[in-house]
Design a protein around this motif. Sequence first.
Motif, short mmCIF file in Angstrom:
data_model
loop_
_atom_site.label_atom_id
_atom_site.label_comp_id
_atom_site.label_asym_id
_atom_site.label_seq_id
_atom_site.Cartn_x
_atom_site.Cartn_y
_atom_site.Cartn_z
N SER A 92 0.82 -1.21 0.00
CA SER A 92 0.00 0.00 0.00
C SER A 92 0.85 1.26 0.00
O SER A 92 0.44 2.29 -0.49
N ASP A 93 2.04 1.19 0.53
CA ASP A 93 2.97 2.32 0.57
C ASP A 93 4.29 1.87 -0.05
O ASP A 93 5.17 1.39 0.63
N ARG A 94 4.38 1.99 -1.39
CA ARG A 94 5.56 1.51 -2.11
C ARG A 94 6.81 2.24 -1.65
O ARG A 94 6.82 3.46 -1.52
N ARG A 95 7.89 1.47 -1.43
CA ARG A 95 9.19 2.03 -1.06
C ARG A 95 10.17 1.73 -2.18
O ARG A 95 10.33 0.57 -2.57
N TYR A 96 10.82 2.75 -2.67
CA TYR A 96 11.79 2.64 -3.75
C TYR A 96 13.15 3.01 -3.18
O TYR A 96 13.34 4.15 -2.75
N CYS A 97 14.08 2.07 -3.17
CA CYS A 97 15.41 2.31 -2.61
C CYS A 97 16.46 2.07 -3.69
O CYS A 97 16.26 1.26 -4.60
N ALA A 98 17.59 2.78 -3.59
CA ALA A 98 18.63 2.71 -4.61
C ALA A 98 20.00 2.59 -3.99
O ALA A 98 20.29 3.22 -2.97
N LEU A 99 20.87 1.81 -4.64
CA LEU A 99 22.27 1.75 -4.24
C LEU A 99 22.93 3.09 -4.50
O LEU A 99 23.58 3.65 -3.64
N PHE A 100 22.76 3.63 -5.71
CA PHE A 100 23.28 4.94 -6.07
C PHE A 100 22.07 5.85 -6.32
O PHE A 100 21.41 5.74 -7.35
N PRO A 101 21.76 6.73 -5.39
CA PRO A 101 20.54 7.53 -5.45
C PRO A 101 20.47 8.46 -6.67
O PRO A 101 21.47 8.78 -7.30
N VAL A 126 18.61 12.19 -8.26
CA VAL A 126 18.05 13.50 -7.92
C VAL A 126 17.03 13.80 -9.02
O VAL A 126 17.32 14.47 -9.99
N GLU A 127 15.85 13.24 -8.85
CA GLU A 127 14.78 13.36 -9.84
C GLU A 127 13.47 13.54 -9.09
O GLU A 127 13.35 13.13 -7.94
N PRO A 128 12.44 14.09 -9.73
CA PRO A 128 11.16 14.24 -9.05
C PRO A 128 10.44 12.91 -8.80
O PRO A 128 9.66 12.79 -7.87
N ASN A 129 10.72 11.89 -9.63
CA ASN A 129 10.10 10.57 -9.49
C ASN A 129 11.15 9.49 -9.73
O ASN A 129 12.08 9.71 -10.51
N PRO A 130 11.00 8.32 -9.09
CA PRO A 130 11.99 7.27 -9.33
C PRO A 130 11.93 6.76 -10.76
O PRO A 130 10.85 6.54 -11.31
N ASP A 131 13.08 6.62 -11.38
CA ASP A 131 13.19 6.07 -12.73
C ASP A 131 14.51 5.32 -12.78
O ASP A 131 15.58 5.91 -12.91
N PHE A 132 14.44 4.01 -12.66
CA PHE A 132 15.65 3.19 -12.54
C PHE A 132 16.42 3.06 -13.84
O PHE A 132 17.52 2.54 -13.84
N HIS A 133 15.88 3.54 -14.93
CA HIS A 133 16.56 3.47 -16.22
C HIS A 133 17.46 4.67 -16.49
O HIS A 133 17.99 4.79 -17.59
N ARG A 134 17.65 5.53 -15.54
CA ARG A 134 18.50 6.71 -15.73
C ARG A 134 19.97 6.30 -15.63
O ARG A 134 20.53 6.17 -14.56
N LEU A 135 20.59 6.09 -16.78
CA LEU A 135 21.95 5.56 -16.84
C LEU A 135 22.98 6.49 -16.22
O LEU A 135 24.04 6.04 -15.78
N ARG A 136 22.69 7.77 -16.15
CA ARG A 136 23.67 8.72 -15.59
C ARG A 136 23.93 8.49 -14.11
O ARG A 136 24.90 8.98 -13.57
N TYR A 137 23.07 7.72 -13.45
CA TYR A 137 23.27 7.43 -12.03
C TYR A 137 24.00 6.11 -11.80
O TYR A 137 24.23 5.73 -10.66
N PHE A 138 24.37 5.42 -12.86
CA PHE A 138 25.11 4.17 -12.72
C PHE A 138 26.55 4.48 -12.36
O PHE A 138 27.09 5.53 -12.73
N ARG A 139 27.19 3.55 -11.67
CA ARG A 139 28.59 3.70 -11.24
C ARG A 139 29.39 2.49 -11.73
O ARG A 139 28.81 1.43 -12.00
N PRO A 140 30.73 2.63 -11.79
CA PRO A 140 31.56 1.50 -12.28
C PRO A 140 31.34 0.23 -11.46
O PRO A 140 31.20 0.27 -10.25
N LEU A 141 31.34 -0.89 -12.17
CA LEU A 141 31.23 -2.21 -11.56
C LEU A 141 32.54 -2.93 -11.82
O LEU A 141 32.88 -3.22 -12.96
N ASP A 142 33.31 -3.16 -10.77
CA ASP A 142 34.61 -3.82 -10.88
C ASP A 142 34.48 -5.27 -10.44
O ASP A 142 34.30 -5.54 -9.26
N CYS A 143 34.51 -6.17 -11.40
CA CYS A 143 34.50 -7.60 -11.05
C CYS A 143 35.17 -8.39 -12.17
O CYS A 143 35.40 -7.90 -13.23
#
Length: 154
Positions: free
Chosen positions: A126-135, A137-154
């Motif tokens: 009933s109260d959706r919670r949207y959490c992010a590893l790398f937050p 700064v947008e008015p609404n959550p949009d997980f497809h925003r590639l500019r918020y991605f960070r390097p993945l070293d593996c």
Amino acid sequence: MGRFVISKDWRGNPVEWQTRVIVTTDDTAPSEPPGRLWGLWQHEVVEVFIAGAADDRYIELEMGPHAHYLALRFAGERNLVDDDVSLEEFEVQLTQSRWTCRMRIGGSALPERPWRFNAYSISGESDRRYCALFPQVEPNPDFHRLRYFRPLDC
């Protein structure tokens, strides 16, 4: 991919819980049988996005505590090119209060290295919670925003 902790909402504000490889569950299970589930993002889910550094190709991997999954490939933000990426392995262990998941895909499904990534958790019926590893700064959550991605070293 390593271990990570999601401890902020999508705008970067601290939250009182954390999401790790093991996640607290509070949502009811989808009515569909375990397996691939279109619309999994409408339920409790952990989403991992992996993008290539050279272009905007990326993969979205969704995992739910009730053995549901979804794997999608994109060429540009939200430009879906494959809605049924094959998995080599998918396993979920669910207890009364925690779940862990292991997902493996073939290397050909991944974009070219070096990789960038972000990870998210969505929960609450009933109260959706949207959490992010790398937050974001947008008015609404949009997980497809590639500019918020960070390097993945593996």
